[in-house]
Design a protein around this motif. Sequence first.
Motif, PDB file in Angstrom:
ATOM      1  N   MET A   1     -50.184 -45.559 -37.734  1.00 16.07           N
ATOM      2  CA  MET A   1     -50.353 -44.002 -37.756  1.00 16.07           C
ATOM      3  C   MET A   1     -50.912 -43.709 -38.860  1.00 16.07           C
ATOM      4  O   MET A   1     -51.097 -44.383 -39.946  1.00 16.07           O
ATOM      5  N   LEU A   2     -51.750 -42.561 -38.690  1.00 18.15           N
ATOM      6  CA  LEU A   2     -52.720 -41.989 -39.667  1.00 18.15           C
ATOM      7  C   LEU A   2     -52.047 -41.293 -40.958  1.00 18.15           C
ATOM      8  O   LEU A   2     -51.015 -40.931 -40.500  1.00 18.15           O
ATOM      9  N   ALA A   3     -52.700 -41.220 -41.951  1.00 18.23           N
ATOM     10  CA  ALA A   3     -52.108 -40.530 -43.000  1.00 18.23           C
ATOM     11  C   ALA A   3     -51.929 -38.884 -42.729  1.00 18.23           C
ATOM     12  O   ALA A   3     -52.905 -38.419 -41.875  1.00 18.23           O
ATOM     13  N   GLN A   4     -51.094 -38.253 -43.576  1.00 21.92           N
ATOM     14  CA  GLN A   4     -51.068 -36.830 -43.313  1.00 21.92           C
ATOM     15  C   GLN A   4     -52.149 -36.233 -44.182  1.00 21.92           C
ATOM     16  O   GLN A   4     -52.827 -37.088 -44.841  1.00 21.92           O
ATOM     17  N   ARG A   5     -52.419 -35.011 -44.027  1.00 24.53           N
ATOM     18  CA  ARG A   5     -53.597 -34.397 -44.583  1.00 24.53           C
ATOM     19  C   ARG A   5     -53.479 -34.560 -46.172  1.00 24.53           C
ATOM     20  O   ARG A   5     -52.656 -34.316 -46.481  1.00 24.53           O
ATOM     21  N   ARG A   6     -54.620 -35.040 -46.753  1.00 23.32           N
ATOM     22  CA  ARG A   6     -54.818 -35.232 -48.059  1.00 23.32           C
ATOM     23  C   ARG A   6     -56.406 -35.185 -48.543  1.00 23.32           C
ATOM     24  O   ARG A   6     -56.997 -35.273 -47.621  1.00 23.32           O
ATOM     25  N   GLN A   7     -56.373 -34.794 -49.762  1.00 26.98           N
ATOM     26  CA  GLN A   7     -57.559 -34.829 -50.346  1.00 26.98           C
ATOM     27  C   GLN A   7     -58.230 -36.105 -50.624  1.00 26.98           C
ATOM     28  O   GLN A   7     -57.376 -36.904 -51.027  1.00 26.98           O
ATOM     29  N   LEU A   8     -59.288 -36.611 -50.654  1.00 28.99           N
ATOM     30  CA  LEU A   8     -59.869 -37.869 -50.767  1.00 28.99           C
ATOM     31  C   LEU A   8     -60.439 -37.728 -52.299  1.00 28.99           C
ATOM     32  O   LEU A   8     -61.390 -36.761 -52.204  1.00 28.99           O
ATOM     33  N   GLY A  14     -67.003 -42.242 -51.427  1.00 26.81           N
ATOM     34  CA  GLY A  14     -68.209 -42.905 -51.627  1.00 26.81           C
ATOM     35  C   GLY A  14     -68.142 -44.113 -50.737  1.00 26.81           C
ATOM     36  O   GLY A  14     -69.138 -44.634 -50.415  1.00 26.81           O
ATOM     37  N   ARG A  15     -66.701 -44.841 -50.858  1.00 27.20           N
ATOM     38  CA  ARG A  15     -66.619 -45.742 -49.996  1.00 27.20           C
ATOM     39  C   ARG A  15     -67.003 -45.627 -48.488  1.00 27.20           C
ATOM     40  O   ARG A  15     -67.315 -46.658 -47.638  1.00 27.20           O
ATOM     41  N   LEU A  16     -66.296 -44.500 -48.068  1.00 28.72           N
ATOM     42  CA  LEU A  16     -66.260 -43.911 -46.527  1.00 28.72           C
ATOM     43  C   LEU A  16     -67.824 -44.144 -46.177  1.00 28.72           C
ATOM     44  O   LEU A  16     -68.429 -44.455 -45.079  1.00 28.72           O
ATOM     45  N   VAL A  17     -68.747 -43.419 -47.161  1.00 28.40           N
ATOM     46  CA  VAL A  17     -70.058 -43.092 -46.871  1.00 28.40           C
ATOM     47  C   VAL A  17     -70.612 -44.517 -46.842  1.00 28.40           C
ATOM     48  O   VAL A  17     -71.659 -44.827 -45.913  1.00 28.40           O
ATOM     49  N   GLY A  18     -70.592 -45.195 -47.608  1.00 30.67           N
ATOM     50  CA  GLY A  18     -71.058 -46.646 -47.829  1.00 30.67           C
ATOM     51  C   GLY A  18     -70.752 -47.493 -46.625  1.00 30.67           C
ATOM     52  O   GLY A  18     -71.621 -48.069 -46.030  1.00 30.67           O
ATOM     53  N   MET A  19     -69.282 -47.245 -46.029  1.00 32.76           N
ATOM     54  CA  MET A  19     -69.177 -48.115 -44.879  1.00 32.76           C
ATOM     55  C   MET A  19     -69.936 -47.643 -43.540  1.00 32.76           C
ATOM     56  O   MET A  19     -70.367 -48.333 -42.754  1.00 32.76           O
ATOM     57  N   LEU A  20     -70.039 -46.117 -43.535  1.00 36.42           N
ATOM     58  CA  LEU A  20     -70.771 -45.649 -42.383  1.00 36.42           C
ATOM     59  C   LEU A  20     -72.219 -46.078 -42.528  1.00 36.42           C
ATOM     60  O   LEU A  20     -72.926 -46.157 -41.510  1.00 36.42           O
ATOM     61  N   GLU A  21     -72.956 -45.968 -43.857  1.00 36.43           N
ATOM     62  CA  GLU A  21     -74.289 -46.536 -43.886  1.00 36.43           C
ATOM     63  C   GLU A  21     -74.443 -47.880 -43.404  1.00 36.43           C
ATOM     64  O   GLU A  21     -75.655 -48.308 -43.163  1.00 36.43           O
ATOM     65  N   SER A  22     -73.455 -48.617 -43.650  1.00 39.98           N
ATOM     66  CA  SER A  22     -73.573 -50.151 -43.261  1.00 39.98           C
ATOM     67  C   SER A  22     -73.515 -50.349 -41.904  1.00 39.98           C
ATOM     68  O   SER A  22     -72.753 -51.498 -41.461  1.00 39.98           O
ATOM     69  N   ARG A  24     -71.100 -49.400 -39.662  1.00 37.22           N
ATOM     70  CA  ARG A  24     -69.890 -49.334 -39.259  1.00 37.22           C
ATOM     71  C   ARG A  24     -69.617 -48.125 -38.413  1.00 37.22           C
ATOM     72  O   ARG A  24     -69.973 -47.183 -38.690  1.00 37.22           O
ATOM     73  N   SER A  25     -68.671 -48.052 -37.373  1.00 35.37           N
ATOM     74  CA  SER A  25     -68.213 -47.050 -36.585  1.00 35.37           C
ATOM     75  C   SER A  25     -67.185 -46.263 -37.461  1.00 35.37           C
ATOM     76  O   SER A  25     -66.611 -46.399 -38.219  1.00 35.37           O
ATOM     77  N   GLN A  26     -67.066 -44.767 -37.057  1.00 34.99           N
ATOM     78  CA  GLN A  26     -66.529 -43.782 -37.378  1.00 34.99           C
ATOM     79  C   GLN A  26     -64.920 -44.142 -37.245  1.00 34.99           C
ATOM     80  O   GLN A  26     -64.104 -44.176 -38.263  1.00 34.99           O
ATOM     81  N   THR A  27     -64.706 -44.795 -36.150  1.00 34.27           N
ATOM     82  CA  THR A  27     -63.174 -45.180 -35.839  1.00 34.27           C
ATOM     83  C   THR A  27     -62.699 -46.329 -36.510  1.00 34.27           C
ATOM     84  O   THR A  27     -61.594 -46.532 -36.959  1.00 34.27           O
ATOM     85  N   GLU A  28     -63.769 -47.379 -36.740  1.00 32.19           N
ATOM     86  CA  GLU A  28     -63.495 -48.557 -37.514  1.00 32.19           C
ATOM     87  C   GLU A  28     -63.224 -48.100 -39.065  1.00 32.19           C
ATOM     88  O   GLU A  28     -62.275 -48.648 -39.570  1.00 32.19           O
ATOM     89  N   VAL A  29     -64.088 -47.322 -39.641  1.00 30.76           N
ATOM     90  CA  VAL A  29     -63.740 -46.607 -41.014  1.00 30.76           C
ATOM     91  C   VAL A  29     -62.375 -46.118 -41.080  1.00 30.76           C
ATOM     92  O   VAL A  29     -61.761 -46.253 -41.844  1.00 30.76           O
ATOM     93  N   SER A  30     -61.974 -45.082 -40.017  1.00 30.25           N
ATOM     94  CA  SER A  30     -60.848 -44.699 -40.041  1.00 30.25           C
ATOM     95  C   SER A  30     -59.458 -45.488 -40.033  1.00 30.25           C
ATOM     96  O   SER A  30     -58.796 -45.299 -40.609  1.00 30.25           O
ATOM     97  N   ARG A  31     -59.653 -46.476 -39.249  1.00 32.17           N
ATOM     98  CA  ARG A  31     -58.796 -47.569 -39.224  1.00 32.17           C
ATOM     99  C   ARG A  31     -58.459 -48.330 -40.855  1.00 32.17           C
ATOM    100  O   ARG A  31     -57.520 -48.519 -41.255  1.00 32.17           O
ATOM    101  N   ILE A  32     -59.650 -48.884 -41.194  1.00 37.13           N
ATOM    102  CA  ILE A  32     -59.633 -49.349 -42.308  1.00 37.13           C
ATOM    103  C   ILE A  32     -59.108 -48.606 -43.628  1.00 37.13           C
ATOM    104  O   ILE A  32     -58.181 -49.136 -44.605  1.00 37.13           O
ATOM    105  N   LEU A  33     -59.580 -47.279 -43.680  1.00 39.25           N
ATOM    106  CA  LEU A  33     -59.128 -46.286 -44.977  1.00 39.25           C
ATOM    107  C   LEU A  33     -57.808 -45.802 -44.528  1.00 39.25           C
ATOM    108  O   LEU A  33     -57.410 -44.763 -45.489  1.00 39.25           O
ATOM    109  N   ASN A  34     -57.443 -45.738 -43.338  1.00 42.04           N
ATOM    110  CA  ASN A  34     -56.049 -44.990 -42.946  1.00 42.04           C
ATOM    111  C   ASN A  34     -56.541 -43.412 -43.185  1.00 42.04           C
ATOM    112  O   ASN A  34     -55.486 -42.672 -43.912  1.00 42.04           O
TER     113      ASN A  34
END
Length: 100
Positions: A1-8, A14-22, A24-34
Amino acid sequence: MLAQRRQLDMFMKGRLVGMLESSRSQTEVSRILNVDQSMISRLWQRFQVTGDVTRQPVSGRRRVITPHQDRYLIISARRQRGSTTRALSLALTVATGIRI
């Protein structure tokens, strides 16, 4: 289950953007970072447009009445201490034609 609304925090963004630039798909990043996928999509779009992940300040809701009409309301409220907000707004509508 995904996390509730929160501030990143900036590190997580930065991790998120780095993963997308390398590539990875948005869905995959979503699962990894919850993190919700829609949040990732909005952040990625903002980064592609502005080159930055920080949010720009917004001014909020626009004012309906002018400073002159605002002053009229204040004076009316001081003169008629017992009047309700509904009565004050009705008086302003009668005087100026603007409904608030």
